[in-house]
Design an enzyme around this catalytic site. Structure first.
Site, mmCIF file in Angstrom:
data_model
loop_
_atom_site.group_PDB
_atom_site.id
_atom_site.type_symbol
_atom_site.label_atom_id
_atom_site.label_comp_id
_atom_site.label_asym_id
_atom_site.label_seq_id
_atom_site.Cartn_x
_atom_site.Cartn_y
_atom_site.Cartn_z
ATOM 1 N N ARG A 96 -1.728 -12.242 112.996
ATOM 2 C CA ARG A 96 -1.510 -11.909 111.583
ATOM 3 C C ARG A 96 -1.540 -10.395 111.383
ATOM 4 O O ARG A 96 -0.786 -9.838 110.597
ATOM 5 C CB ARG A 96 -2.556 -12.612 110.721
ATOM 6 C CG ARG A 96 -2.260 -12.516 109.238
ATOM 7 C CD ARG A 96 -3.099 -13.482 108.442
ATOM 8 N NE ARG A 96 -4.514 -13.151 108.507
ATOM 9 C CZ ARG A 96 -5.482 -13.921 107.985
ATOM 10 N NH1 ARG A 96 -5.177 -15.055 107.375
ATOM 11 N NH2 ARG A 96 -6.741 -13.572 108.067
ATOM 12 N N LYS A 196 -2.346 -8.966 104.957
ATOM 13 C CA LYS A 196 -3.653 -8.498 104.489
ATOM 14 C C LYS A 196 -3.655 -6.975 104.360
ATOM 15 O O LYS A 196 -4.440 -6.278 105.002
ATOM 16 C CB LYS A 196 -4.766 -9.000 105.419
ATOM 17 C CG LYS A 196 -5.391 -10.314 104.902
ATOM 18 C CD LYS A 196 -6.483 -10.804 105.808
ATOM 19 C CE LYS A 196 -7.764 -11.137 105.080
ATOM 20 N NZ LYS A 196 -7.689 -12.245 104.134
ATOM 21 N N GLU A 232 -2.566 -18.457 94.463
ATOM 22 C CA GLU A 232 -3.875 -18.517 95.126
ATOM 23 C C GLU A 232 -4.908 -17.761 94.298
ATOM 24 O O GLU A 232 -4.602 -17.266 93.208
ATOM 25 C CB GLU A 232 -3.778 -17.956 96.548
ATOM 26 C CG GLU A 232 -3.332 -16.511 96.619
ATOM 27 C CD GLU A 232 -3.327 -15.966 98.047
ATOM 28 O OE1 GLU A 232 -4.214 -16.318 98.841
ATOM 29 O OE2 GLU A 232 -2.421 -15.168 98.354
HETATM 30 C C1 LIG Z 1 -7.894 -13.472 103.680
HETATM 31 C C2 LIG Z 1 -7.291 -14.150 102.515
HETATM 32 C C3 LIG Z 1 -7.209 -15.550 102.417
HETATM 33 C C4 LIG Z 1 -7.854 -16.474 103.406
HETATM 34 O O1 LIG Z 1 -7.418 -16.320 104.707
HETATM 35 P P1 LIG Z 1 -8.319 -16.848 105.914
HETATM 36 O O2 LIG Z 1 -7.542 -16.514 107.125
HETATM 37 O O3 LIG Z 1 -8.497 -18.299 105.701
HETATM 38 O O4 LIG Z 1 -9.614 -16.106 105.804
HETATM 39 C C5 LIG Z 1 -6.538 -16.095 101.350
HETATM 40 N N1 LIG Z 1 -5.993 -15.319 100.392
HETATM 41 C C6 LIG Z 1 -6.060 -13.978 100.440
HETATM 42 C C7 LIG Z 1 -5.429 -13.183 99.356
HETATM 43 C C8 LIG Z 1 -6.716 -13.352 101.488
HETATM 44 O O5 LIG Z 1 -6.804 -12.023 101.531
#
Ligand SMILES: *Cc1c(COP(=O)(O)O)cnc(C)c1O
Length: 349
Positions: A96, A196, A232
């Site tokens: 990722r 991210k 989300e």
């Molecule tokens: C990190 C994150 C998640 C969750 O991702 P994981 O890999 O399950 O920790 C979901 N939404 C956002 C906006 C994030 O930054």
């Protein structure tokens, strides 16, 4: 680094002086961090070293400070009952970060470099990995543009840094009461919502602070194009359950493709649920039996209520929920209590 190896050797059974049962999700400083630099001469990352955890120096005109050229990752190390330490799907985080680096025009560590850095950081801070069942060591890799950068363009030097902090199990926290945010958006098609990138988070603070001031725990964002479909939370993915069907928005660029999300989909399928990655209209959320959120920090948590246009809908909570069943299975695998048939965990000592 001789003294460091010595310290790590001596620390096999020792624990840091932490009140494990009072840990939340705040930073507890640990002993070491891992730092690796990329320079344009040579076009690759250096060896990388463990150094004492502490402040870092940045040029005031660095790419990260001026233009937000940076990414982060988050994963957890858990202690098994026999004290061994497990990472959960760390290569997914490495991949990722590579996708994110591509989007943000940054060089990225290889999967092997990422895994080595994470392992070294966890082992050097081993005494901070909470005892079995009392939390986890949260590992935070960062990738950022560090060279001086006055013009709007990618940096020519980068730093990959990994630090860690023990965290408690988020499950003890207050109920999740979400409010649907219909004024601001987290992500737009073609934007960076699917990676991210550090720039995705502070723009959410305004909506989040307003929601918290009204007693909500998080916001639920809607799609920026139509405002009809859920996306989300501020840092977690969302699922809705009705009858035997579990639905979640597709990870097509405006939601973060969570590793917990992906794992929960796979576990739900093995339990015989029908899982649909599809656009989920907000009306269907109001009509659901259960709603739950997923993310590395919280793992899986039931949503107690969602408020949309002044209307508050409450959902099923507690031990009999599907969310609880998924949580128990996932944390069981992560902490070594349940046999890992998926090959998701990596023992590192
Ligand atoms: C990190 C994150 C998640 C969750 O991702 P994981 O890999 O399950 O920790 C979901 N939404 C956002 C906006 C994030 O930054």
């Amino acid at each position: 680094m001789g003294s460091l190896e010595h310290l790590v050797e001596c620390d096999k059974t020792e624990y840091a002086n932490v009140n494990w049962d009072e840990l939340g999700f705040a930073l507890t400083k640990t002993d070491y961090m891992f730092v690796m630099n990329w320079c344009k001469d040579g076009e690759k990352f250096s060896e990388g070293v463990l150094t004492r955890f502490g402040n870092i120096e940045l040029c005031p005109s660095s790419g990260i400070l001026n233009y937000g050229q940076g990414l982060f990752e988050g994963l957890k190390a858990y202690r098994k009952e026999d004290e061994r330490i497990l990472l959960f799907r760390p290569e997914e985080n490495a991949l990722r970060m590579q996708m994110g680096a591509d989007r943000m025009c940054m060089p990225s560590p290889t999967v092997q470099q990422f895994l080595d850095a994470v392992k070294k950081t966890v082992l050097a801070n081993k005494r901070w990995v909470p005892p079995h069942g009392r939390g986890a060591l949260y590992v935070r890799p960062l990738l950022m543009g560090t060279s001086p950068n006055l013009g709007v363009k990618p940096a020519s030097e980068y730093t990959f840094l990994v630090y860690a902090s023990p965290v408690g199990s988020y499950h003890k926290g207050p109920n999740l009461n979400l409010v649907v945010e219909d004024k601001t958006h987290r992500a737009t098609p073609g934007g960076t919502g699917g990676v991210k990138a550090v720039i995705n988070y502070s723009p959410v603070y305004k909506a989040l602070s307003e929601a918290k001031a009204k007693g909500f725990t998080d916001v639920l964002f809607l799609d920026a194009l139509t405002g009809k479909y859920i996306e989300e939370g501020s840092a977690c993915n969302v699922f809705v359950l009705k009858e035997n069907v579990i639905s979640t928005p597709p990870a097509h660029g405006t939601i973060l493709p969570g590793i917990t999300r992906k794992s929960i989909i796979e576990i739900a399928l093995t339990f015989g649920y029908q899982v649909e990655e599809r656009a989920v209209p907000i009306e269907q959320v109001l009509d659901a039996e259960e709603v739950f959120c997923t993310g590395t920090a919280m793992v899986v948590r039931s949503v107690a209520s969602i408020t949309y246009k002044e209307k508050r809908i409450e959902y099923k909570m507690g031990a009999e929920t599907v969310a609880q069943k998924l949580y128990a299975t996932l944390t069981g695998i992560q902490t070594g209590l349940i046999e890992d048939k998926m090959g998701w965990t990596v023992a590192i000592d």
